[in-house]
Design a protein around this motif. Structure first.
Motif, mmCIF file in Angstrom:
data_model
loop_
_atom_site.group_PDB
_atom_site.id
_atom_site.type_symbol
_atom_site.label_atom_id
_atom_site.label_comp_id
_atom_site.label_asym_id
_atom_site.label_seq_id
_atom_site.Cartn_x
_atom_site.Cartn_y
_atom_site.Cartn_z
ATOM 1 N N THR A 1 0.620 -1.419 -0.074
ATOM 2 C CA THR A 1 0.103 -0.075 -0.130
ATOM 3 C C THR A 1 1.022 1.176 -0.067
ATOM 4 O O THR A 1 1.802 1.205 0.341
ATOM 5 C CB THR A 1 -0.873 0.084 1.248
ATOM 6 O OG1 THR A 1 -0.069 0.008 2.412
ATOM 7 C CG2 THR A 1 -1.707 -1.071 1.391
ATOM 8 N N VAL A 2 0.136 2.646 -0.321
ATOM 9 C CA VAL A 2 0.978 3.516 -0.421
ATOM 10 C C VAL A 2 0.454 4.709 0.698
ATOM 11 O O VAL A 2 0.589 5.792 0.621
ATOM 12 C CB VAL A 2 1.087 4.211 -1.645
ATOM 13 C CG1 VAL A 2 1.775 3.481 -2.605
ATOM 14 C CG2 VAL A 2 -0.515 4.360 -2.426
ATOM 15 N N ASP A 3 -0.215 4.287 1.772
ATOM 16 C CA ASP A 3 -0.461 4.949 2.804
ATOM 17 C C ASP A 3 0.645 5.690 3.177
ATOM 18 O O ASP A 3 1.644 5.470 3.832
ATOM 19 C CB ASP A 3 -1.041 4.143 3.992
ATOM 20 C CG ASP A 3 -1.604 4.838 5.307
ATOM 21 O OD1 ASP A 3 -0.866 4.271 6.393
ATOM 22 O OD2 ASP A 3 -1.991 6.022 5.234
ATOM 23 N N GLN A 4 0.388 7.175 3.313
ATOM 24 C CA GLN A 4 1.492 8.094 3.527
ATOM 25 C C GLN A 4 2.051 7.929 4.935
ATOM 26 O O GLN A 4 3.056 7.943 5.188
ATOM 27 C CB GLN A 4 1.101 9.683 3.301
ATOM 28 C CG GLN A 4 2.125 10.610 3.442
ATOM 29 C CD GLN A 4 1.539 12.092 2.942
ATOM 30 O OE1 GLN A 4 1.045 12.245 2.054
ATOM 31 N NE2 GLN A 4 2.246 12.906 3.873
ATOM 32 N N ALA A 5 0.984 8.025 5.966
ATOM 33 C CA ALA A 5 1.396 7.963 7.337
ATOM 34 C C ALA A 5 2.392 6.541 7.828
ATOM 35 O O ALA A 5 3.329 6.755 8.238
ATOM 36 C CB ALA A 5 0.123 8.094 8.158
ATOM 37 N N LEU B 1 7.563 13.074 4.615
ATOM 38 C CA LEU B 1 7.205 12.428 3.458
ATOM 39 C C LEU B 1 5.828 13.045 2.701
ATOM 40 O O LEU B 1 4.923 13.474 3.512
ATOM 41 C CB LEU B 1 7.041 11.219 3.508
ATOM 42 C CG LEU B 1 6.331 10.274 2.576
ATOM 43 C CD1 LEU B 1 7.419 10.108 1.398
ATOM 44 C CD2 LEU B 1 6.028 8.722 2.914
ATOM 45 N N THR B 2 5.756 13.487 1.496
ATOM 46 C CA THR B 2 4.556 13.898 1.024
ATOM 47 C C THR B 2 4.487 12.831 -0.220
ATOM 48 O O THR B 2 5.452 12.541 -0.935
ATOM 49 C CB THR B 2 4.572 15.213 0.409
ATOM 50 O OG1 THR B 2 5.569 15.500 -0.338
ATOM 51 C CG2 THR B 2 4.337 16.122 1.536
ATOM 52 N N VAL C 1 10.799 13.078 -0.259
ATOM 53 C CA VAL C 1 11.233 12.796 1.062
ATOM 54 C C VAL C 1 11.775 14.093 1.416
ATOM 55 O O VAL C 1 13.269 14.306 0.726
ATOM 56 C CB VAL C 1 12.013 11.334 1.140
ATOM 57 C CG1 VAL C 1 12.514 11.168 2.359
ATOM 58 C CG2 VAL C 1 11.092 10.196 0.649
ATOM 59 N N TYR C 2 11.827 14.437 2.461
ATOM 60 C CA TYR C 2 12.614 15.657 3.313
ATOM 61 C C TYR C 2 13.424 14.839 4.500
ATOM 62 O O TYR C 2 12.853 14.770 5.381
ATOM 63 C CB TYR C 2 11.781 16.763 3.518
ATOM 64 C CG TYR C 2 10.789 16.857 2.372
ATOM 65 C CD1 TYR C 2 9.428 16.520 2.246
ATOM 66 C CD2 TYR C 2 10.923 18.119 1.626
ATOM 67 C CE1 TYR C 2 8.658 16.655 1.491
ATOM 68 C CE2 TYR C 2 9.785 18.474 0.699
ATOM 69 C CZ TYR C 2 8.848 17.941 0.706
ATOM 70 O OH TYR C 2 7.910 18.392 -0.520
ATOM 71 N N ILE C 3 14.560 15.085 4.304
ATOM 72 C CA ILE C 3 15.687 14.458 5.257
ATOM 73 C C ILE C 3 16.305 15.820 5.888
ATOM 74 O O ILE C 3 17.087 16.471 4.991
ATOM 75 C CB ILE C 3 16.399 13.453 4.736
ATOM 76 C CG1 ILE C 3 15.603 12.404 4.116
ATOM 77 C CG2 ILE C 3 17.213 12.900 5.916
ATOM 78 C CD1 ILE C 3 16.473 11.252 3.723
ATOM 79 N N HIS C 4 16.215 16.024 7.176
ATOM 80 C CA HIS C 4 16.801 17.243 7.891
ATOM 81 C C HIS C 4 17.850 16.716 8.906
ATOM 82 O O HIS C 4 17.540 15.602 9.457
ATOM 83 C CB HIS C 4 15.797 18.006 8.617
ATOM 84 C CG HIS C 4 14.819 18.532 7.494
ATOM 85 N ND1 HIS C 4 15.114 19.446 6.614
ATOM 86 C CD2 HIS C 4 13.500 18.361 7.417
ATOM 87 C CE1 HIS C 4 14.085 19.737 5.759
ATOM 88 N NE2 HIS C 4 13.148 19.045 6.420
ATOM 89 N N ILE D 1 14.520 14.409 -1.810
ATOM 90 C CA ILE D 1 14.573 13.303 -2.519
ATOM 91 C C ILE D 1 13.337 13.071 -3.272
ATOM 92 O O ILE D 1 12.300 12.973 -2.613
ATOM 93 C CB ILE D 1 15.162 12.000 -2.077
ATOM 94 C CG1 ILE D 1 16.379 12.512 -1.422
ATOM 95 C CG2 ILE D 1 15.438 10.932 -3.267
ATOM 96 C CD1 ILE D 1 16.979 10.945 -0.385
ATOM 97 N N ALA D 2 13.137 13.340 -4.554
ATOM 98 C CA ALA D 2 12.120 13.011 -5.403
ATOM 99 C C ALA D 2 12.039 11.547 -6.300
ATOM 100 O O ALA D 2 13.227 11.433 -6.897
ATOM 101 C CB ALA D 2 11.644 13.947 -6.402
ATOM 102 N N LEU D 3 11.242 10.847 -5.753
ATOM 103 C CA LEU D 3 11.043 9.550 -6.360
ATOM 104 C C LEU D 3 9.847 9.294 -7.066
ATOM 105 O O LEU D 3 8.910 9.354 -6.529
ATOM 106 C CB LEU D 3 11.519 8.513 -5.316
ATOM 107 C CG LEU D 3 12.548 8.658 -4.444
ATOM 108 C CD1 LEU D 3 12.143 9.027 -2.926
ATOM 109 C CD2 LEU D 3 13.491 7.530 -4.257
#
Lengths: 232, 83
Positions: free
Chosen positions: A137-141, A163-164, A172-175, A223-225
């Motif tokens: 599944t691609v459930d974001q949470a 993640l959005t 994906v935003y990694i800080h 990162i955009a995938l």
């Protein structure tokens, strides 16, 4: 291994054994209870003393750099520095494929040639995913929680992650990247990109995850995938 | 990672000492109470400091302590049913 913690744990166990013996001889159950509790304490310290300490990590870092530079040389020689990176599913295995054509599926681990382009395919083993289910599944949470658990909590690669999902594109935003891996993120085989893409590929059971874009921010990386692209 | 292990060590030791002193003052004589409170102290310290879950010996320890705790609880529940 941490010798001090090991010896400390061993000492606590010895003390607990003597205390238990004295408690048994004098018939005082609370002493035996305290001794058992100390036994648990000592046992835990002995186990935790086996976790590698920082100098071992330093050796691993140096060794990883050697491997990273040799892989980069191979990518340079194959003229794949500006290539697409795609995580491709081949049976039960995930491969990180560097190739001029996006997401070729006719690849085997190692170096080869497909669709008119050379490729380098590296088998990927994702750390710690055995505790998570590949739901497809691609459930974001759920996906965000899994990424955060592995990348931030378990591997300690970064301080925060977001993640959005838009259609079949993941951002994906990694800080708060850790210093040593921040240097590695300049190489083509970027640990943040590889681990992130592999986790998404595993969780979503996608046939392929292509890295569309990687943007470096002052404190992290975005990162955009995109999922599901396959070259014929 | 090393600082998390230090924090875990301090927390776990403190909790075990506090629980043991409390139980001794309450004249508790059941040995399994001491063990089960130590195991609880371990899980509380582990959850708060999160020193490691990646290393196999630590995972085996987590499972072993959980099984021991479950056995102790099951035994006490069994005693309640019997009485």
């Amino acid at each position: 291994m941490t010798p001090q913690l090991f010896i400390f744990g061993l000492n606590i166990i010895v003390i607990s054994l003597f205390l238990a013996l004295y408690g048994l001889m004098s018939g005082v159950n609370s002493l035996i209870g305290v001794a058992s509790s100390l036994g648990v304490l000592g046992g835990v310290f002995i186990v935790y003393s086996r976790i590698p300490r920082d100098p071992t990590i330093t050796a691993l870092v140096n060794y990883s750099k050697i491997l990273l530079e040799s892989t980069t040389s191979i990518i340079e020689d194959l003229d794949l520095l500006d290539s697409n990176l795609c995580i491709v599913r081949k049976g039960n295995e995930l491969l990180a494929v560097y190739s001029k054509i996006p997401c070729p599926i006719q690849v085997d681990p190692g170096v080869g040639f497909t669709g008119g382009s050379p490729y380098l395919a590296i088998p990927i083993e994702i750390p710690l995913v055995e505790g998570f289910e590949a739901t497809g599944t691609v459930d974001q949470a759920t996906l965000e929680r899994m990424l955060r658990t592995i990348i931030v909590d378990e591997l300690g690669m970064a301080r925060e992650l977001g993640l959005t999902i838009t259609g079949n594109t993941y951002h994906v935003y990694i800080h708060g990247l850790i210093e040593v891996l921040k240097d590695y993120s300049k190489y083509p085989v970027d640990p943040y990109v590889i681990v992130t893409a592999a986790i998404i590929a595993y969780t979503t059971s996608a046939s392929s995850i292509r890295v569309v874009e990687k943007t470096t921010t002052p404190d992290g990386v975005v990162i955009a995938l995109r999922a599901g692209e396959i070259a014929e | 990672m090393q600082s998390r292990i230090v924090l875990f060590t301090l927390m776990f030791t403190s909790l075990v000492v506090i629980s043991n002193i409390t139980l001794v003052f309450l004249n508790e004589s059941r040995i399994d109470v001491y063990i089960s409170l130590s195991i609880l102290a371990y899980y509380v310290s582990h959850a708060l400091s999160r020193p490691s879950t990646t290393y196999k010996p630590v995972r085996i320890l987590n499972i072993a302590l959980f099984v021991l705790f479950a056995v102790i609880v099951a035994y006490r529940v069994y005693e309640v049913f019997i009485s």
